[in-house]
Design a protein around this motif. Structure first.
Motif, short mmCIF file in Angstrom:
data_model
loop_
_atom_site.label_atom_id
_atom_site.label_comp_id
_atom_site.label_asym_id
_atom_site.label_seq_id
_atom_site.Cartn_x
_atom_site.Cartn_y
_atom_site.Cartn_z
N VAL A 163 -44.10 -22.59 90.11
CA VAL A 163 -44.66 -21.25 89.97
C VAL A 163 -45.02 -20.68 91.34
CG1 VAL A 163 -46.60 -19.90 89.04
CG2 VAL A 163 -45.50 -21.65 87.62
N LEU A 164 -45.59 -21.51 92.20
CA LEU A 164 -45.97 -21.06 93.54
C LEU A 164 -44.74 -20.62 94.34
CD1 LEU A 164 -48.09 -20.63 95.74
CD2 LEU A 164 -47.79 -23.03 96.38
N THR A 165 -43.64 -21.31 94.16
CA THR A 165 -42.40 -20.93 94.85
C THR A 165 -42.00 -19.50 94.49
OG1 THR A 165 -41.61 -23.21 94.87
CG2 THR A 165 -39.96 -21.49 95.16
N LEU A 166 -42.16 -19.15 93.22
CA LEU A 166 -41.82 -17.80 92.78
C LEU A 166 -42.80 -16.77 93.33
CD1 LEU A 166 -40.78 -18.55 89.08
CD2 LEU A 166 -39.36 -18.43 91.13
N LEU A 167 -44.06 -17.16 93.48
CA LEU A 167 -45.03 -16.26 94.12
C LEU A 167 -44.61 -16.00 95.56
CD1 LEU A 167 -48.59 -17.49 93.02
CD2 LEU A 167 -47.08 -15.82 91.93
N GLY A 168 -44.12 -17.05 96.22
CA GLY A 168 -43.66 -16.91 97.60
C GLY A 168 -42.49 -15.97 97.73
N GLU A 184 -45.61 -14.58 80.14
CA GLU A 184 -46.39 -13.99 81.23
C GLU A 184 -47.82 -14.53 81.23
OE1 GLU A 184 -47.73 -9.55 82.90
OE2 GLU A 184 -46.34 -9.74 81.21
N ALA A 185 -48.40 -14.70 80.04
CA ALA A 185 -49.76 -15.22 79.95
C ALA A 185 -49.86 -16.64 80.49
CB ALA A 185 -50.24 -15.18 78.50
N THR A 186 -48.83 -17.45 80.21
CA THR A 186 -48.84 -18.83 80.71
C THR A 186 -48.71 -18.85 82.23
OG1 THR A 186 -47.83 -19.63 78.66
CG2 THR A 186 -47.71 -21.08 80.57
N VAL A 187 -47.85 -17.98 82.76
CA VAL A 187 -47.72 -17.89 84.22
C VAL A 187 -49.05 -17.50 84.84
CG1 VAL A 187 -46.64 -16.65 86.13
CG2 VAL A 187 -45.26 -17.35 84.16
N LYS A 188 -49.74 -16.54 84.22
CA LYS A 188 -51.04 -16.10 84.73
C LYS A 188 -52.03 -17.26 84.77
CE LYS A 188 -54.46 -12.41 84.18
NZ LYS A 188 -54.84 -11.20 83.42
N THR A 189 -51.99 -18.12 83.74
CA THR A 189 -52.86 -19.29 83.71
C THR A 189 -52.53 -20.23 84.86
OG1 THR A 189 -53.12 -19.16 81.31
CG2 THR A 189 -53.59 -21.28 82.35
N TYR A 190 -51.24 -20.45 85.09
CA TYR A 190 -50.82 -21.31 86.20
C TYR A 190 -51.26 -20.73 87.54
CZ TYR A 190 -47.97 -24.85 83.87
OH TYR A 190 -47.55 -25.93 83.12
N VAL A 191 -51.12 -19.41 87.69
CA VAL A 191 -51.52 -18.77 88.94
C VAL A 191 -53.01 -18.97 89.20
CG1 VAL A 191 -51.80 -16.55 90.12
CG2 VAL A 191 -49.67 -17.06 88.92
N SER A 192 -53.82 -18.85 88.15
CA SER A 192 -55.26 -19.06 88.30
C SER A 192 -55.56 -20.48 88.76
CB SER A 192 -55.98 -18.78 86.97
OG SER A 192 -55.84 -17.43 86.59
N ARG A 193 -54.85 -21.45 88.17
CA ARG A 193 -55.05 -22.84 88.58
C ARG A 193 -54.64 -23.05 90.04
NH1 ARG A 193 -51.99 -25.74 83.51
NH2 ARG A 193 -53.47 -25.18 81.85
N LYS A 197 -56.99 -24.40 93.11
CA LYS A 197 -56.68 -25.64 93.83
C LYS A 197 -56.47 -25.40 95.31
CE LYS A 197 -54.66 -28.49 90.13
NZ LYS A 197 -53.47 -29.28 89.72
N LEU A 198 -55.83 -24.28 95.64
CA LEU A 198 -55.53 -23.99 97.04
C LEU A 198 -56.66 -23.24 97.75
CD1 LEU A 198 -51.77 -22.92 96.80
CD2 LEU A 198 -52.73 -25.18 97.28
N GLU A 199 -57.72 -22.91 96.97
CA GLU A 199 -58.87 -22.19 97.52
C GLU A 199 -58.44 -20.86 98.13
OE1 GLU A 199 -61.04 -24.76 100.14
OE2 GLU A 199 -61.00 -26.44 98.74
N CYS A 200 -57.54 -20.17 97.42
CA CYS A 200 -57.05 -18.86 97.85
C CYS A 200 -57.76 -17.76 97.09
CB CYS A 200 -55.54 -18.75 97.62
SG CYS A 200 -54.54 -19.81 98.69
N GLU A 201 -58.03 -16.65 97.76
CA GLU A 201 -58.68 -15.51 97.12
C GLU A 201 -57.72 -14.77 96.20
OE1 GLU A 201 -61.70 -14.45 97.14
OE2 GLU A 201 -62.66 -15.64 98.70
N ASN A 202 -56.44 -14.73 96.55
CA ASN A 202 -55.50 -13.96 95.75
C ASN A 202 -54.09 -14.53 95.92
OD1 ASN A 202 -54.35 -12.85 98.19
ND2 ASN A 202 -56.09 -11.43 98.25
N ARG A 203 -53.14 -13.95 95.19
CA ARG A 203 -51.78 -14.47 95.16
C ARG A 203 -51.05 -14.22 96.48
NH1 ARG A 203 -49.70 -13.11 90.27
NH2 ARG A 203 -47.51 -13.16 90.91
#
Length: 217
Positions: A163-168, A184-193, A197-203
């Motif tokens: 999922v992070l690769t696709l954000l990139g 889309e809802a599942t992706v949103k859940t993954y993004v939140s996780r 974990k990465l201690e990031c403020e946003n995507r």
């Protein structure tokens, strides 16, 4: 309805933004502020989904207000809307947790797209801001950034890395879901996780880590 706070020290600018956003069926300008201090007070006292902040304002500038909003009302999504697109402003805004950065010469449709993206948990960068981010990635310290990013990404599961690769690549939650056959809802859940974990403020910050680590390249 997306509840928007418009912050700018020029009344005519605020009136123009209100007129543009009020023409959309899914947006409502619920408050205006002439400085960052007032914007923070409003966001603390009433429900605001997206706050638009100018950078150069009296009492408290937009970037200082952004940092205060991230600390005190982190659920409010913040967009920087300014005349000043200097590289250091763009990078500081994104580093502090802005959901997007666009210039005042942007088209009305672009402004509305940015507000919708922010409200949906996505990020939006004007073409000029994107150029600054790319320039920053190409500048010094590449090896150190890459090593740090790879260590951070060790916290993620294989699916989270996917999922992070696709954000990139800059994909929205909906587009990422279509790519990997996930709702889309599942992706949103993954993004939140991933952000936690990465201690990031946003995507945007997470996407930069992905690029630094070499994901998707």
């Amino acid at each position: 309805m997306i509840r928007v706070l418009v912050t700018d020290d020029e009344p005519l600018i605020r009136a123009g933004i209100r007129m543009i956003l009020s023409s959309a069926d899914d947006m409502e300008v619920v408050a205006e502020a002439a400085n960052g201090r007032k914007a923070v007070d409003i966001a603390r006292s009433q429900r605001v989904d997206v706050a638009l902040l100018d950078i150069q304002m009296p009492v408290m500038d937009g970037l200082t207000a952004l940092a205060e909003l991230r600390r005190s009302v982190p659920e409010v999504r913040v967009l920087i809307l300014t005349t000043f697109g200097e590289r250091h402003n763009v990078l500081r805004a994104l580093g502090t947790g802005s959901a997007g950065f666009l210039l005042k010469d942007s088209a009305p449709a672009e402004l509305m797209r940015a507000v919708r993206a922010a409200a949906a948990g996505d990020a939006y960068l004007s073409p000029g801001a994107t150029r600054h981010v790319v320039d920053s990635l190409a500048s010094g310290g590449t090896a150190d950034r890459a090593e740090r990013a790879r260590r951070m990404l060790e916290k993620l599961t294989a699916r989270e890395r996917e999922v992070l690769t696709l954000l990139g690549e800059g994909l929205s939650n909906a587009d990422a879901g279509q790519r990997i056959h996930m709702s889309e809802a599942t992706v949103k859940t993954y993004v939140s996780r991933i952000l936690a974990k990465l201690e990031c403020e946003n995507r945007v910050q997470a996407a930069l880590l992905a690029r630094d680590a070499g994901l998707g390249t």
